[in-house]
Design an enzyme around this catalytic site. Structure first.
Site, PDB file in Angstrom:
ATOM      1  N   TYR A 144      -9.718   5.457  -6.361  1.00  0.00           N
ATOM      2  CA  TYR A 144     -10.182   5.880  -5.156  1.00  0.00           C
ATOM      3  C   TYR A 144      -9.244   7.104  -4.338  1.00  0.00           C
ATOM      4  O   TYR A 144      -7.991   6.866  -4.716  1.00  0.00           O
ATOM      5  CB  TYR A 144      -9.939   4.679  -4.083  1.00  0.00           C
ATOM      6  CG  TYR A 144     -10.337   4.796  -2.686  1.00  0.00           C
ATOM      7  CD1 TYR A 144      -9.500   4.716  -1.657  1.00  0.00           C
ATOM      8  CD2 TYR A 144     -11.813   5.298  -2.317  1.00  0.00           C
ATOM      9  CE1 TYR A 144      -9.712   4.960  -0.386  1.00  0.00           C
ATOM     10  CE2 TYR A 144     -12.122   5.491  -0.885  1.00  0.00           C
ATOM     11  CZ  TYR A 144     -11.022   5.466   0.151  1.00  0.00           C
ATOM     12  OH  TYR A 144     -11.243   5.473   1.296  1.00  0.00           O
ATOM     13  N   ASP A 239      -3.241  11.844  -8.013  1.00  0.00           N
ATOM     14  CA  ASP A 239      -3.348  11.422  -6.554  1.00  0.00           C
ATOM     15  C   ASP A 239      -2.159  10.548  -6.322  1.00  0.00           C
ATOM     16  O   ASP A 239      -2.357   9.465  -6.640  1.00  0.00           O
ATOM     17  CB  ASP A 239      -4.640  10.736  -6.278  1.00  0.00           C
ATOM     18  CG  ASP A 239      -4.894  10.277  -4.824  1.00  0.00           C
ATOM     19  OD1 ASP A 239      -5.918   9.602  -4.654  1.00  0.00           O
ATOM     20  OD2 ASP A 239      -3.768  10.085  -4.183  1.00  0.00           O
ATOM     21  N   LYS A 267       0.639   8.050   2.887  1.00  0.00           N
ATOM     22  CA  LYS A 267       1.282   6.764   3.055  1.00  0.00           C
ATOM     23  C   LYS A 267       2.808   6.844   3.342  1.00  0.00           C
ATOM     24  O   LYS A 267       3.172   7.250   4.449  1.00  0.00           O
ATOM     25  CB  LYS A 267       1.037   5.944   1.972  1.00  0.00           C
ATOM     26  CG  LYS A 267      -0.308   5.635   1.861  1.00  0.00           C
ATOM     27  CD  LYS A 267      -0.960   4.715   0.810  1.00  0.00           C
ATOM     28  CE  LYS A 267      -2.179   4.750   0.606  1.00  0.00           C
ATOM     29  NZ  LYS A 267      -3.081   3.693   1.410  1.00  0.00           N
TER      30      LYS A 267
HETATM   31  P1  KE4 Z   1      -6.271   7.660   3.648  1.00  0.00           P
HETATM   32  O1  KE4 Z   1      -7.370   8.785   3.844  1.00  0.00           O
HETATM   33  O2  KE4 Z   1      -6.711   6.536   3.827  1.00  0.00           O
HETATM   34  O3  KE4 Z   1      -4.878   8.098   4.346  1.00  0.00           O
HETATM   35  O4  KE4 Z   1      -5.949   7.963   2.066  1.00  0.00           O
HETATM   36  C1  KE4 Z   1      -6.895   7.714   1.071  1.00  0.00           C
HETATM   37  C2  KE4 Z   1      -6.276   7.348  -0.407  1.00  0.00           C
HETATM   38  C3  KE4 Z   1      -6.025   8.465  -1.243  1.00  0.00           C
HETATM   39  N1  KE4 Z   1      -5.683   8.102  -2.435  1.00  0.00           N
HETATM   40  C4  KE4 Z   1      -5.173   7.051  -2.801  1.00  0.00           C
HETATM   41  C5  KE4 Z   1      -4.805   6.735  -4.122  1.00  0.00           C
HETATM   42  C6  KE4 Z   1      -5.422   5.818  -1.743  1.00  0.00           C
HETATM   43  O5  KE4 Z   1      -4.854   4.622  -2.201  1.00  0.00           O
HETATM   44  C7  KE4 Z   1      -5.962   6.203  -0.548  1.00  0.00           C
HETATM   45  C8  KE4 Z   1      -6.093   4.976   0.560  1.00  0.00           C
HETATM   46  N2  KE4 Z   1      -5.783   3.794   0.057  1.00  0.00           N
HETATM   47  C9  KE4 Z   1      -6.500   2.595   0.767  1.00  0.00           C
HETATM   48  C10 KE4 Z   1      -5.857   1.388   0.167  1.00  0.00           C
HETATM   49  N3  KE4 Z   1      -6.558   1.048  -1.042  1.00  0.00           N
HETATM   50  C11 KE4 Z   1      -6.038   2.663   2.372  1.00  0.00           C
HETATM   51  C12 KE4 Z   1      -6.468   1.372   2.891  1.00  0.00           C
HETATM   52  C13 KE4 Z   1      -7.943   1.463   3.691  1.00  0.00           C
HETATM   53  O6  KE4 Z   1      -8.922   2.331   3.165  1.00  0.00           O
HETATM   54  O7  KE4 Z   1      -7.975   0.861   4.734  1.00  0.00           O
END
Ligand code: KE4
Length: 437
Positions: A144, A239, A267
């Site tokens: 993801y 990523d 993060k």
């Molecule tokens: P954000 O747009 O949520 O800041 O980041 C997206 C993203 C991109 N790449 C990786 C590897 C990620 O894990 C994420 C976001 N992770 C999720 C948890 N698996 C965030 C939690 C959520 O979606 O509420």
């Protein structure tokens, strides 16, 4: 454990927010029950509106490697607030953070700050397409990278958690140039690139996956991606939104010794505030406007308060670099081994994957779990039972089989003992349910 106030708040939330939450995985749809509404966090703990306390094994999905409300981070934010919150103009703070990122991350010579991980990956891919003049991208099942339309093909995290076949609202032509391969399938990577490598703009992956649960790269997988993308002029994008500054100060690329062409970050970088970044070789990044023709912008990009929080957290990691990663590694291994032993004692078949401070218990007897197909052999029903048994004992584990738990450096040995004791009880309850079902 009572959740009356959370239940009431959830009903109010459902009236005005889709699903009652501002991000799907928070809704507990995969595990059922009422998500506790959190009032505050302190150190390794969360406190909900009903007065329940939890050991936080999510850390806001990764950012809080030094726990909640760290005094150094709060003090730095307070100081910055006195100068204002945003200017929409260059500041010295973002230059300093950019210099610290360049210093920390092997692949990054130049970097652009944004406000989320989604923006980071979305922008990195646009730059890779602009730099190569190619359109096709390669991602991996169960990975993801945020919710940009063209990346919502066989994604992990919330898409996997909710079991969405694909995402509504994404026109087929938008994902037509998104090729998806099984993670760790080195043979499939070599075959694709032998046949069509010169048409591929970039490959994007989680160098250690968190979004189908924790899945590490098999030996040779990252090295093969590095080799074939270099040979065919494709951009290799790591990523590291989740793994950056977590698996090593320089991220997974430092830990595994494989340097991509570009990296996405988020993060931990934001220290608990909204901040992401994408960067890479200078010749690639110099295509980004206003230096070059690839447009990307953001009102709050490089926000001085978020940058201050991020710089403070990175400073804490640098100051403790010699000990913090060793501590996270040993705690991660202790918890993984303890979880496996507890499950074995209860007669519940599981596979436990752990890399550093990322851990996942897969409720499957068909291990090892090396890709999305093997991850999905897990029993989400068994996981849900275990999850609630842990929650009732004060352990806040990610509410999905297809997410990774994140340990924080402020967890104590007593916290680890509490977690493992709770796991023993939770696995025993799973065993009882198995016996009677
Ligand atoms: P954000 O747009 O949520 O800041 O980041 C997206 C993203 C991109 N790449 C990786 C590897 C990620 O894990 C994420 C976001 N992770 C999720 C948890 N698996 C965030 C939690 C959520 O979606 O509420």
């Amino acid at each position: 454990m009572h959740l009356e106030r959370s239940r009431t708040l959830l009903q109010e939330a459902l009236e005005v927010i889709p699903g009652g939450v501002n991000s799907p995985v928070r809704a507990f749809r995969a595990v059922g029950g009422t998500p506790p509404f959190i009032e505050r966090g302190q150190g390794a703990y969360l406190y909900d509106v009903d007065g329940n306390r939890y050991l936080d094994c999510i850390g806001s999905w990764g950012p809080l490697i030094f726990g909640h409300a760290h005094p150094r981070v709060l003090a730095a934010i307070r100081d910055q607030l006195e100068h204002g919150t945003t200017f929409g103009a260059p500041t010295v703070l973002e230059v300093r953070l950019a210099q610290e990122i360049v210093e920390a991350v092997p692949s990054i010579e130049k970097v652009r700050l944004v406000s989320s991980g989604t923006e980071a990956t979305m922008s990195a891919i646009r730059v890779a397409r602009g730099f190569t003049g190619r359109n096709r991208i390669v991602k991996f099942e169960g990975n993801y990278h945020g919710h940009a339309d063209f990346l919502l093909a066989k994604a992990g995290s919330g898409v996997a958690t909710l079991g969405l076949p694909e995402c509504a609202g994404v026109p087929p032509n938008v994902t037509a140039d998104t090729l998806t391969l099984p993670y760790n399938d080195t043979k499939a990577v070599r075959e694709l690139f032998a046949a069509e490598g010169d048409t591929i703009a970039c490959v994007i992956l989680e160098p250690v996956v968190g979004n189908m649960g924790c899945v590490p790269p098999q030996p040779g997988f990252l090295e093969t991606l590095r080799e074939v993308t270099a040979r065919h002029g494709s951009v290799l994008i790591f990523d590291e939104v989740m793994t950056g500054f977590r698996l090593a100060y320089g991220g997974a690329q430092e830990r595994f010794g494989v340097t991509p062409d570009m990296t996405a970050l988020g993060k931990i970088l934001g220290g608990g505030l909204p901040l992401g970044a994408y960067g890479g070789r200078a010749e690639i990044m110099d295509t980004v406007a206003p230096a070059g023709p690839v447009y990307q912008a953001g009102t709050l990009s490089g926000n001085p308060v978020a940058v201050t929080a991020g710089r403070t957290l990175l400073g804490l990691l640098r100051e403790n670099r010699a000990t913090v990663y060793a501590r996270l590694e040993s705690m991660g291994r202790q918890i993984a081994e303890g979880l496996y032993a507890a499950a074995a004692q209860a007669g519940v078949p599981v596979t436990v994957n752990q890399v550093g401070s990322m851990v996942t218990v897969f409720f499957t007897e068909h291990g090892p779990v090396t890709d999305y197909a093997s991850a999905r052999t897990s029993s989400t029903a068994q996981f849900a039972r275990w999850f609630h048994a842990m929650l009732e004992q004060g352990i806040y584990w990610p509410p999905s089989q297809f997410e990774a738990a994140f340990l924080s450096a402020v967890m104590t040995d007593a916290d680890v003992e509490h977690l493992l004791a709770a796991a023993h009880t939770a696995f025993a309850r799973c065993a009882e349910e198995r016996a009677t079902s």
